[in-house]
Motif scaffolding. Structure first.
Motif, PDB file in Angstrom:
ATOM      1  N   LYS A   2       0.826  -1.207   0.000  1.00  0.00           N
ATOM      2  CA  LYS A   2       0.000   0.000   0.000  1.00  0.00           C
ATOM      3  C   LYS A   2       0.861   1.258   0.000  1.00  0.00           C
ATOM      4  O   LYS A   2       0.480   2.292  -0.540  1.00  0.00           O
ATOM      5  CB  LYS A   2      -0.929   0.000   1.224  1.00  0.00           C
ATOM      6  CG  LYS A   2      -1.964  -1.111   1.182  1.00  0.00           C
ATOM      7  CD  LYS A   2      -2.925  -1.047   2.344  1.00  0.00           C
ATOM      8  CE  LYS A   2      -2.292  -1.454   3.655  1.00  0.00           C
ATOM      9  NZ  LYS A   2      -1.884  -2.864   3.692  1.00  0.00           N
ATOM     10  N   THR A   3       2.024   1.150   0.637  1.00  0.00           N
ATOM     11  CA  THR A   3       2.853   2.347   0.801  1.00  0.00           C
ATOM     12  C   THR A   3       3.274   2.937  -0.550  1.00  0.00           C
ATOM     13  O   THR A   3       3.255   4.150  -0.729  1.00  0.00           O
ATOM     14  CB  THR A   3       4.108   2.025   1.646  1.00  0.00           C
ATOM     15  OG1 THR A   3       3.732   1.117   2.689  1.00  0.00           O
ATOM     16  CG2 THR A   3       4.670   3.268   2.267  1.00  0.00           C
ATOM     17  N   ASP A  59      -3.151   6.147   7.148  1.00  0.00           N
ATOM     18  CA  ASP A  59      -2.742   4.746   7.029  1.00  0.00           C
ATOM     19  C   ASP A  59      -3.276   3.932   8.197  1.00  0.00           C
ATOM     20  O   ASP A  59      -3.420   4.425   9.291  1.00  0.00           O
ATOM     21  CB  ASP A  59      -1.216   4.646   6.983  1.00  0.00           C
ATOM     22  CG  ASP A  59      -0.767   3.250   6.553  1.00  0.00           C
ATOM     23  OD1 ASP A  59      -1.601   2.500   6.008  1.00  0.00           O
ATOM     24  OD2 ASP A  59       0.409   2.922   6.760  1.00  0.00           O
ATOM     25  N   GLU A  60      -3.524   2.667   7.937  1.00  0.00           N
ATOM     26  CA  GLU A  60      -3.984   1.736   8.961  1.00  0.00           C
ATOM     27  C   GLU A  60      -5.189   2.323   9.674  1.00  0.00           C
ATOM     28  O   GLU A  60      -5.268   2.382  10.885  1.00  0.00           O
ATOM     29  CB  GLU A  60      -2.865   1.438   9.967  1.00  0.00           C
ATOM     30  CG  GLU A  60      -1.599   0.915   9.324  1.00  0.00           C
ATOM     31  CD  GLU A  60      -1.789  -0.401   8.588  1.00  0.00           C
ATOM     32  OE1 GLU A  60      -2.869  -0.999   8.730  1.00  0.00           O
ATOM     33  OE2 GLU A  60      -0.866  -0.803   7.874  1.00  0.00           O
TER      34      GLU A  60
END
Ligand code: ADP
Ligand code: MG
Length: 697
Positions: free
Chosen positions: A302-303, A397-398
């Motif tokens: 995803k990064t 994120d997350e």
């Protein structure tokens, strides 16, 4: 819809109102929706001779004797006799006055669970009522509903209040008005709301108790349907209002910068990464604010997708913020993004709660003037005093770790940040490694578009997972020794076993000492949330560089940490963790070319539920499958991590149980918004209250 005040109830003063508030009840309407979680059948008297162990029954008879026995344990024992037999009732806690009222010769009704030890059936601490001299024996003509109560607010009081509310609703029919279009009511064969409520709060003696308690009865289903619909609509309405009101920056696609980035990257994007990127680029290109959830299993990459989205905005001259839930994860992003972007001549700024004083002032100034375009950090990036020059994109994120509630708040804040300048809202990209089952997404994320990275980069090997009882710890220690001998590195995770972070960290420190002693040839490191950022950083550096063999950690390493040489992970107390969390933790290994494994240590004995949960993680490496199981086993609150905030605290609906209702929700939601706009407000009123949690402005 009109909310009737609680003051309409007779015998209700400030104290009771306060207690009702604790139960989330602030109107007659709410009281009607305060639903029983269980029923008791007191509609008939059971002859004593026909009682069987485990029955919950109402009996009536004459008190034969009443005495305090002191053999074994002091208790008050009465023998009660009807025409068919005798039962003993026992009180281990009692007042002296009780003995005086339980007089032989009096008639008594008792309700309780029957136990059979010794030659007589008995009840322990039954509810009872002594009948007056000439009282005609009566029983309730409906099943008895049992409600959630609050400290100082007894069961019978709640029962009476709800009955009052039902009576009031008969005089004020608008509060139980049906808010589903007629054709849906007919197609689904739904009973009217007023009938459903009457049934639920006072079911006839022959009603199917089990079906009611499991909330599978149509009276409950009907309400669950309406509630789910209300949530679906509320979220979508919020979304569409947002779309109408606000503009984002339209980001022009820049092929050159993408190419430059990919050249330095060292690997090719997967098909899934490319597809998701395309979806994001399409959104960014229009001035309509993007609100997109990217779901991708641990390690799906995803990064990189985030980085390529950032670049597009930056190339157009705008700012981007990347936020992570923990310092550690945010730091890792900082590192990745700096490595990737520096060759392109692009600086990355860092902002966390720990950046203070002069340093903070400098960062804030750079953000405000627009000289800094990429900002990475924790929630500190959305503090009041952070003003953006032209924020085009926020990436969270997350996301699941923030919970839905916080997401809403962040959205608002993010917008304020963007609004300060030229009234534009940033596009939003939310990334999560906890796959959200489709059905859940339909209600919890109805306001988001979703993209799924459903492919792992090539060459990944599945992680072998074993479940082992704690008693076999020595074996596990040997396994660590072997792994390290072969040049691998190992994680040992001590999850939260206590509510306090302090105790968790102490436990981790202790484990580190013990393991160091047992594995004296290894270099053992310790990382937990209470270390100073610098200490933490140092340990992580050592682990990444292979100068630490075994890293003992709390769940701070759950997300994002990337050390490909680590191939073994031990998770203690694994039975206490959520499935998705276990899956996330496990994702820290299996990142390199080695065969990796994960040992789930547990403290027995395990419940059936705990067993099937651990089995799920052992058998599958598929985050979507695990999330679906987690939803089935534990319910949506746990899966979304919102149990505490109560955001997805449905009154009736249960996303796992009522899954079949969700299939048509999106479509019916459309229909209501389009053809029955007059139902929208009353639906929201009834089920969501003031709906501030949907970001109303
Ligand atoms: P996550 O989705 O869990 O955040 P990351 O973005 O941390 O995953 O990526 C995990 C690892 O995979 C990183 O080391 C990253 O550089 C690498 N990676 C990402 N995409 C690819 C790809 N297409 N091919 C090979 N490796 C990749
Ligand atoms: Mg990640």
């Amino acid at each position: 819809m009109h909310q009737l005040s609680l003051t309409q109830l007779s015998g209700v003063g400030g104290k009771v109102v306060e207690k009702l508030l604790k139960l989330g009840i602030s109107s007659i309407n709410d009281l009607l929706l305060h639903l029983p979680f269980r029923y008791e059948d007191r509609t008939r008297l059971t002859p004593i001779s026909t009682l069987r162990e485990g029955d919950k029954a109402l009996i009536e008879g004459k008190i034969e004797s009443c005495e305090v026995l002191i053999r074994k344990r002091r208790r008050l024992v009465c023998q009660i006799r009807d025409e068919s037999g005798t039962i003993s009732i026992n009180f281990f806690h009692f007042y002296p006055s009780q003995q005086k009222t339980l007089l032989p010769g009096k008639r008594i009704q008792c309700f309780g669970e029957v136990t059979q030890n010794g030659w007589l059936p008995s009840m322990v601490h039954p509810e009872y009522r002594i009948l007056r001299e000439n009282e005609v024996s009566t029983v309730p003509d409906t099943l008895t509903p049992i409600y959630p109560t609050a400290q100082g607010l007894g069961q019978s009081q709640v029962q009476k209040l709800v009955q009052q509310a039902i009576n009031i609703s008969k005089r004020n029919i608008e509060i139980t008005q049906d808010l589903l279009p007629e054709q849906i009511m007919q197609r689904k064969n739904f009973p009217q709301l007023s009938k459903s409520l009457a049934f639920i709060h006072a079911p006839p003696p022959d009603a199917p108790i089990e079906m009611l308690e499991e909330r599978e009865h149509i009276a409950f289903k009907r309400m669950a349907y309406e509630e789910l619909l209300a949530h679906n609509i509320a979220m979508r309405e919020y979304r569409s209002r947002m779309l109408k009101q606000d503009d984002s920056y339209a980001v022009e696609f820049n092929q050159q910068i993408k190419q430059q980035f990919l050249q330095n990257l060292g690997f090719n994007l997967t098909g899934a990464q490319n597809r998701v990127l395309q979806e994001i680029y399409t959104d960014l290109a229009t001035p309509t604010p993007m609100l997109r959830l990217v779901q991708g299993d641990v390690g799906s990459g995803k990064t990189v997708v985030a980085a390529l989205s950032v670049l597009q905005c930056v190339a157009s001259g705008y700012q981007v913020v990347i936020m992570a839930p923990t310092e550690l994860l945010a730091e890792q992003h900082l590192k990745n993004f700096s490595n990737w972007f520096e060759p392109l001549g692009l600086e990355v700024a860092w902002l966390s709660g720990k950046v203070k004083g002069k340093a903070r002032e400098n960062v804030l100034r750079a953000i405000e003037s627009g000289t800094t375009q990429v900002i990475v950090g924790t929630h500190a990036v959305f503090q009041e005093d952070v003003h953006y020059q032209n924020l085009a994109l926020t990436i969270i994120d997350e996301q699941h770790r923030f919970g839905v509630h916080q997401r809403m708040a962040l959205k608002e804040k993010g917008m304020k940040g963007g609004k300060a300048e030229r009234g534009r809202k940033p596009h939003q990209l939310i990334m999560t490694a906890t796959p959200i089952p489709r059905t859940l997404a339909m209600v919890a994320y109805a306001d988001l578009d979703t993209s799924v990275i459903d492919e792992l980069p090539p060459g990944r090997k599945p992680i072998k997972t074993v479940v082992i009882p704690e008693q076999r710890r020595t074996e596990v220690i040997e396994r660590i020794r072997d792994a390290c001998k072969n040049g691998s590195q190992v994680y040992w995770v001590c999850p939260l076993i206590d509510e306090s972070e302090k105790i968790e960290c102490e436990a981790a420190a202790e484990t580190k000492e013990i393991l160091s002693a047992q594995l004296s040839e290894l270099r053992v490191g310790l990382v937990h949330g209470r270390l100073k950022a610098q200490e933490k950083e140092e340990i992580m550096q050592q682990f990444m560089q292979g100068r630490v063999d075994l890293l003992v950690a709390t769940t701070v390493i759950e997300v994002g940490v990337d050390v490909p040489n680590a191939s073994l992970m031990i998770i203690e107390n694994s039975e206490r963790l959520g499935l998705s969390q276990l899956h996330q933790l496990r994702g820290r290994v299996g990142r390199g070319s080695k065969d990796s494994s994960c040992v789930l240590l547990y403290k027995g004995p395990l419940s059936q539920m705990a067993k099937s949960r651990l089995q799920t993680v052992r058998e599958s490496n598929d985050g979507f499958y695990i999330a679906q199981k987690d939803l089935e086993l534990r319910g949506p609150g746990e899966v979304l991590g919102t149990r505490q905030t109560g955001t997805i605290g449905f009154l009736v609906a249960d996303l796992a149980r009522d899954e079949e209702l969700l299939d048509e929700m999106q479509q019916v939601g459309d229909e209501i918004l389009r053809d029955y706009p007059e139902l929208v407000e009353p639906l929201k009123q009834r089920w969501i209250g003031d709906s501030s949690r949907y970001g109303e402005v």
